[in-house]
Design an enzyme around this catalytic site. Structure first.
Site, PDB file in Angstrom:
ATOM      1  N   ARG A 171      12.014  92.319  16.134  1.00  0.00           N
ATOM      2  CA  ARG A 171      12.645  93.628  16.365  1.00  0.00           C
ATOM      3  C   ARG A 171      13.611  93.975  15.246  1.00  0.00           C
ATOM      4  NH1 ARG A 171      13.895  95.344  22.082  1.00  0.00           N
ATOM      5  NH2 ARG A 171      15.874  96.046  21.269  1.00  0.00           N
ATOM      6  N   ARG A 175      15.382  93.859   5.055  1.00  0.00           N
ATOM      7  CA  ARG A 175      15.226  94.835   3.965  1.00  0.00           C
ATOM      8  C   ARG A 175      15.721  94.277   2.641  1.00  0.00           C
ATOM      9  NH1 ARG A 175      18.455  98.615   7.493  1.00  0.00           N
ATOM     10  NH2 ARG A 175      16.926  99.531   8.900  1.00  0.00           N
ATOM     11  N   ARG A 279      29.019  89.221  21.759  1.00  0.00           N
ATOM     12  CA  ARG A 279      29.565  90.226  20.842  1.00  0.00           C
ATOM     13  C   ARG A 279      30.757  90.935  21.463  1.00  0.00           C
ATOM     14  NH1 ARG A 279      24.934  95.032  20.937  1.00  0.00           N
ATOM     15  NH2 ARG A 279      25.007  95.318  23.170  1.00  0.00           N
ATOM     16  N   GLU A 305      31.046  90.660  25.615  1.00  0.00           N
ATOM     17  CA  GLU A 305      29.801  90.521  26.378  1.00  0.00           C
ATOM     18  C   GLU A 305      29.424  89.056  26.493  1.00  0.00           C
ATOM     19  OE1 GLU A 305      26.515  92.904  25.083  1.00  0.00           O
ATOM     20  OE2 GLU A 305      27.765  94.693  24.932  1.00  0.00           O
ATOM     21  N   ASP A 355      13.962 101.338  25.865  1.00  0.00           N
ATOM     22  CA  ASP A 355      15.096 102.002  25.241  1.00  0.00           C
ATOM     23  C   ASP A 355      15.213 103.398  25.858  1.00  0.00           C
ATOM     24  OD1 ASP A 355      16.237 100.163  23.508  1.00  0.00           O
ATOM     25  OD2 ASP A 355      14.752 100.514  21.941  1.00  0.00           O
TER      26      ASP A 355
HETATM   27  P1  FAD Z   1      18.994 103.032  35.293  1.00  0.00           P
HETATM   28  O1  FAD Z   1      19.924 103.602  34.291  1.00  0.00           O
HETATM   29  O2  FAD Z   1      19.195 101.645  35.728  1.00  0.00           O
HETATM   30  O3  FAD Z   1      19.052 103.988  36.582  1.00  0.00           O
HETATM   31  C1  FAD Z   1      18.560 103.614  37.844  1.00  0.00           C
HETATM   32  C2  FAD Z   1      19.480 104.205  38.896  1.00  0.00           C
HETATM   33  O4  FAD Z   1      18.891 104.012  40.196  1.00  0.00           O
HETATM   34  C3  FAD Z   1      20.843 103.523  38.938  1.00  0.00           C
HETATM   35  O5  FAD Z   1      21.867 104.489  38.818  1.00  0.00           O
HETATM   36  C4  FAD Z   1      20.864 102.832  40.303  1.00  0.00           C
HETATM   37  O6  FAD Z   1      22.148 102.829  40.901  1.00  0.00           O
HETATM   38  C5  FAD Z   1      19.910 103.709  41.104  1.00  0.00           C
HETATM   39  N1  FAD Z   1      19.315 103.002  42.239  1.00  0.00           N
HETATM   40  C6  FAD Z   1      18.691 101.803  42.230  1.00  0.00           C
HETATM   41  N2  FAD Z   1      18.293 101.466  43.475  1.00  0.00           N
HETATM   42  C7  FAD Z   1      18.687 102.483  44.299  1.00  0.00           C
HETATM   43  C8  FAD Z   1      18.594 102.708  45.692  1.00  0.00           C
HETATM   44  N3  FAD Z   1      18.013 101.831  46.536  1.00  0.00           N
HETATM   45  N4  FAD Z   1      19.119 103.848  46.201  1.00  0.00           N
HETATM   46  C9  FAD Z   1      19.724 104.741  45.387  1.00  0.00           C
HETATM   47  N5  FAD Z   1      19.847 104.576  44.053  1.00  0.00           N
HETATM   48  C10 FAD Z   1      19.334 103.457  43.515  1.00  0.00           C
HETATM   49  N6  FAD Z   1      18.743 101.744  25.128  1.00  0.00           N
HETATM   50  C11 FAD Z   1      18.853 102.358  23.930  1.00  0.00           C
HETATM   51  O7  FAD Z   1      18.041 103.244  23.631  1.00  0.00           O
HETATM   52  N7  FAD Z   1      19.855 102.040  23.060  1.00  0.00           N
HETATM   53  C12 FAD Z   1      20.787 101.094  23.339  1.00  0.00           C
HETATM   54  O8  FAD Z   1      21.680 100.831  22.514  1.00  0.00           O
HETATM   55  C13 FAD Z   1      20.694 100.412  24.592  1.00  0.00           C
HETATM   56  N8  FAD Z   1      21.583  99.461  24.917  1.00  0.00           N
HETATM   57  C14 FAD Z   1      21.453  98.807  26.101  1.00  0.00           C
HETATM   58  C15 FAD Z   1      22.385  97.818  26.418  1.00  0.00           C
HETATM   59  C16 FAD Z   1      22.290  97.114  27.615  1.00  0.00           C
HETATM   60  C17 FAD Z   1      23.306  96.046  27.951  1.00  0.00           C
HETATM   61  C18 FAD Z   1      21.227  97.420  28.502  1.00  0.00           C
HETATM   62  C19 FAD Z   1      21.065  96.648  29.796  1.00  0.00           C
HETATM   63  C20 FAD Z   1      20.310  98.416  28.213  1.00  0.00           C
HETATM   64  C21 FAD Z   1      20.414  99.128  27.017  1.00  0.00           C
HETATM   65  N9  FAD Z   1      19.526 100.163  26.706  1.00  0.00           N
HETATM   66  C22 FAD Z   1      19.631 100.785  25.486  1.00  0.00           C
HETATM   67  C23 FAD Z   1      18.475 100.601  27.656  1.00  0.00           C
HETATM   68  C24 FAD Z   1      18.934 101.765  28.595  1.00  0.00           C
HETATM   69  O9  FAD Z   1      20.051 101.343  29.339  1.00  0.00           O
HETATM   70  C25 FAD Z   1      17.788 102.187  29.530  1.00  0.00           C
HETATM   71  O10 FAD Z   1      16.690 102.608  28.781  1.00  0.00           O
HETATM   72  C26 FAD Z   1      18.118 103.317  30.517  1.00  0.00           C
HETATM   73  O11 FAD Z   1      19.417 103.249  31.015  1.00  0.00           O
HETATM   74  C27 FAD Z   1      17.142 103.256  31.670  1.00  0.00           C
HETATM   75  O12 FAD Z   1      17.317 104.346  32.563  1.00  0.00           O
HETATM   76  P2  FAD Z   1      16.692 104.291  34.025  1.00  0.00           P
HETATM   77  O13 FAD Z   1      16.938 105.628  34.633  1.00  0.00           O
HETATM   78  O14 FAD Z   1      15.306 103.790  33.992  1.00  0.00           O
HETATM   79  O15 FAD Z   1      17.490 103.138  34.794  1.00  0.00           O
HETATM   80  N1  UDP Z   2      19.704  88.533  16.928  1.00  0.00           N
HETATM   81  C1  UDP Z   2      20.306  87.513  16.223  1.00  0.00           C
HETATM   82  N2  UDP Z   2      21.532  87.720  15.641  1.00  0.00           N
HETATM   83  C2  UDP Z   2      22.170  88.908  15.733  1.00  0.00           C
HETATM   84  C3  UDP Z   2      21.540  89.962  16.432  1.00  0.00           C
HETATM   85  C4  UDP Z   2      20.318  89.735  17.024  1.00  0.00           C
HETATM   86  O1  UDP Z   2      19.764  86.425  16.139  1.00  0.00           O
HETATM   87  O2  UDP Z   2      23.266  89.034  15.198  1.00  0.00           O
HETATM   88  C5  UDP Z   2      18.392  88.257  17.553  1.00  0.00           C
HETATM   89  C6  UDP Z   2      18.509  87.880  19.032  1.00  0.00           C
HETATM   90  O3  UDP Z   2      17.538  86.899  19.292  1.00  0.00           O
HETATM   91  C7  UDP Z   2      18.123  89.148  19.738  1.00  0.00           C
HETATM   92  C8  UDP Z   2      17.086  89.726  18.794  1.00  0.00           C
HETATM   93  O4  UDP Z   2      17.566  89.386  17.497  1.00  0.00           O
HETATM   94  O5  UDP Z   2      17.588  88.886  21.009  1.00  0.00           O
HETATM   95  C9  UDP Z   2      16.907  91.216  18.912  1.00  0.00           C
HETATM   96  O6  UDP Z   2      18.139  91.829  18.660  1.00  0.00           O
HETATM   97  P1  UDP Z   2      18.514  93.231  19.294  1.00  0.00           P
HETATM   98  O7  UDP Z   2      19.839  93.632  18.788  1.00  0.00           O
HETATM   99  O8  UDP Z   2      17.362  94.146  19.107  1.00  0.00           O
HETATM  100  O9  UDP Z   2      18.650  92.799  20.818  1.00  0.00           O
HETATM  101  P2  UDP Z   2      18.925  93.628  22.139  1.00  0.00           P
HETATM  102  O10 UDP Z   2      20.325  93.226  22.535  1.00  0.00           O
HETATM  103  O11 UDP Z   2      18.796  95.102  21.844  1.00  0.00           O
HETATM  104  O12 UDP Z   2      17.879  93.107  23.066  1.00  0.00           O
END
Ligand code: FAD
Ligand code: UDP
Length: 371
Positions: A171, A175, A279, A305, A355
């Site tokens: 992923r 570069r 991080r 985190e 995402d």
């Molecule tokens: P969710 O946001 O989980 O929404 C589901 C909703 O359903 C929740 O509000 C929940 O409360 C509700 N729900 C569940 N069960 C019930 C129930 N029984 N009754 C009523 N409500 C309910 N994506 C990126 O593009 N860039 C990023 O940098 C990025 N960073 C991330 C970092 C982390 C730590 C994580 C975990 C994910 C990250 N993502 C990122 C992914 C992103 O969070 C998801 O793509 C997106 O939030 C998904 O939306 P969703 O609506 O599918 O789910």
């Molecule tokens: N990773 C790593 N060092 C870093 C950042 C990422 O080794 O400083 C590795 C790690 O295994 C991670 C993967 O690269 O699971 C993908 O990174 P990304 O940031 O895409 O992870 P995400 O948190 O979005 O799943």
């Protein structure tokens, strides 16, 4: 006649996009969420003038012009570019792996020198890499693997790099140019004034009931609408009758600090094995340290985190798409396909690491199928 055409369970991005599209098409829509706020995992909350990403840092990035234009209809996005810094025992390195990193690691100056260094080190891997360790060394060499990948990855996944699949590390871009942009995406940014504003704008004019659990009131809620769009966990919907789907979880420790600048960057990855967190996010830098009025903010908020093994009852974050869980999901999906009235979508209902742009794409697709 039911009161609503659609009941949307979940006000995350998947639910919000569906609700918006359905309402625009003239449908009566009710959105519910069991949490006390909208937005699902992209929810941001304003504290001391800073929009805090409550469920982890979210950076919007996409190559899909339609999705980019869609989100930009609701709010303005800033020009934030994700450029995390790696901290290995006090040594700082640029990410993703690029000419700045190679210069910091080896003192090399030209792309040719960097390529030569990587070439020398990757020789130890012969044949097709069969796990993450081999894949990493074959991409960037042992030095970078040892300092920037091994510790971080083992903390994040709770497993040895030799036991992890090779694809995870692919992923990350590698570069031979001076370019610290973490994503290879045409469009990137953060909604000005936070993600909650984006979701609120999507849900504008739509009835939303918070603190309402669908599964606890299923019969009554089903009685209100002709069709249901369910974005919660698929195994929970079926009362875990086939077993639990597993996740990796993350714990956030958020602190308000009486100083203006803690680490000078939105994200610093701690890539050694000993530091317990993976991080630290300093939220104010997603909006360049300014509040909604463009003023400098005197304080700062950071989140450490910690990656952890998920156990039942924890917040599900990353699906574990190994064989066992993928097979279990498939069995649940077969059940889901038989539920005529209920459509399943989003990261929890599809058990997929989506995402944000992909989740929006998928919701737009579902709506174009049903409308
Ligand atoms: P969710 O946001 O989980 O929404 C589901 C909703 O359903 C929740 O509000 C929940 O409360 C509700 N729900 C569940 N069960 C019930 C129930 N029984 N009754 C009523 N409500 C309910 N994506 C990126 O593009 N860039 C990023 O940098 C990025 N960073 C991330 C970092 C982390 C730590 C994580 C975990 C994910 C990250 N993502 C990122 C992914 C992103 O969070 C998801 O793509 C997106 O939030 C998904 O939306 P969703 O609506 O599918 O789910
Ligand atoms: N990773 C790593 N060092 C870093 C950042 C990422 O080794 O400083 C590795 C790690 O295994 C991670 C993967 O690269 O699971 C993908 O990174 P990304 O940031 O895409 O992870 P995400 O948190 O979005 O799943």
């Amino acid at each position: 006649m039911k009161k609503y055409d659609f009941l949307v369970v979940g006000s995350g991005l998947f639910g919000a996009v569906c609700a918006q599209k359905l309402k625009q098409a003239g449908k009566q829509v009710l959105v519910i969420d069991k949490r006390s706020h909208i937005g699902g995992n992209v929810y941001t909350e304003k504290i001391e003038g800073i929009h805090v990403h409550q469920y982890g840092a979210h950076i919007f990035h996409t190559n899909n012009k339609e999705v980019w234009e869609y989100v930009n209809r609701f709010v303005e996005f800033n020009r934030f570019t994700n450029s995390p810094v790696a901290n290995y025992k006090g040594e700082l390195y640029s990410l993703p792996f690029n000419m700045y990193t190679f210069n910091q690691m080896w003192g090399v100056v030209t792309p040719e020198e960097a390529a030569q260094k990587i070439e020398e080190q990757r020789k130890e891997i012969t044949g097709e890499p069969s796990n993450l360790e081999e894949q990493a060394i074959s991409l960037v060499g042992r030095d970078i693997y040892e300092k920037l990948i091994k510790g971080y990855t083992e903390k994040q996944w709770g497993r040895d790099c030799k036991e992890l699949p090779a694809f995870i590390i692919k992923r990350l871009p590698v570069r031979l140019t001076f370019d610290n942009n973490y994503f290879n995406a045409l469009y990137q940014g953060i909604p000005v004034r936070g993600y909650t504003k984006l979701v609120a704008a999507m849900l504008n004019g739509i009835e939303v009931r918070l603190d309402t659990d669908y599964l606890e009131n299923k019969e009554e809620l089903d009685g209100l609408a002709e069709q249901v769009i369910y974005t919660g966990p698929i195994d929970a919907y079926f009362d875990y009758q086939l077993g639990y789907l597993e996740y990796r979880s993350v714990r956030f420790e958020t602190e308000l600090l009486e100083q203006a600048n803690f680490q000078g960057n939105a994200a610093v990855n701690y890539t050694d094995r000993e530091t317990p967190w993976t991080r630290i996010i300093e939220h104010k830098w997603f909006e360049f340290g300014k509040d909604d009025n463009g003023n400098e903010i005197p304080k700062t908020i950071i989140s450490k985190e910690y990656s952890s093994e998920w156990k039942f009852g924890d917040e599900p974050y990353y699906p574990v798409n190994d064989e066992k869980n993928t097979a279990l999901y498939q069995s649940y999906k077969e059940l889901a396909d038989k539920e005529g009235k209920v459509l399943f979508g989003g990261r929890l209902a599809e058990y997929k690491y989506y995402d944000m742009d992909k989740v929006i794409e998928s919701a737009l697709e579902l709506c174009s199928e049903i409308l």
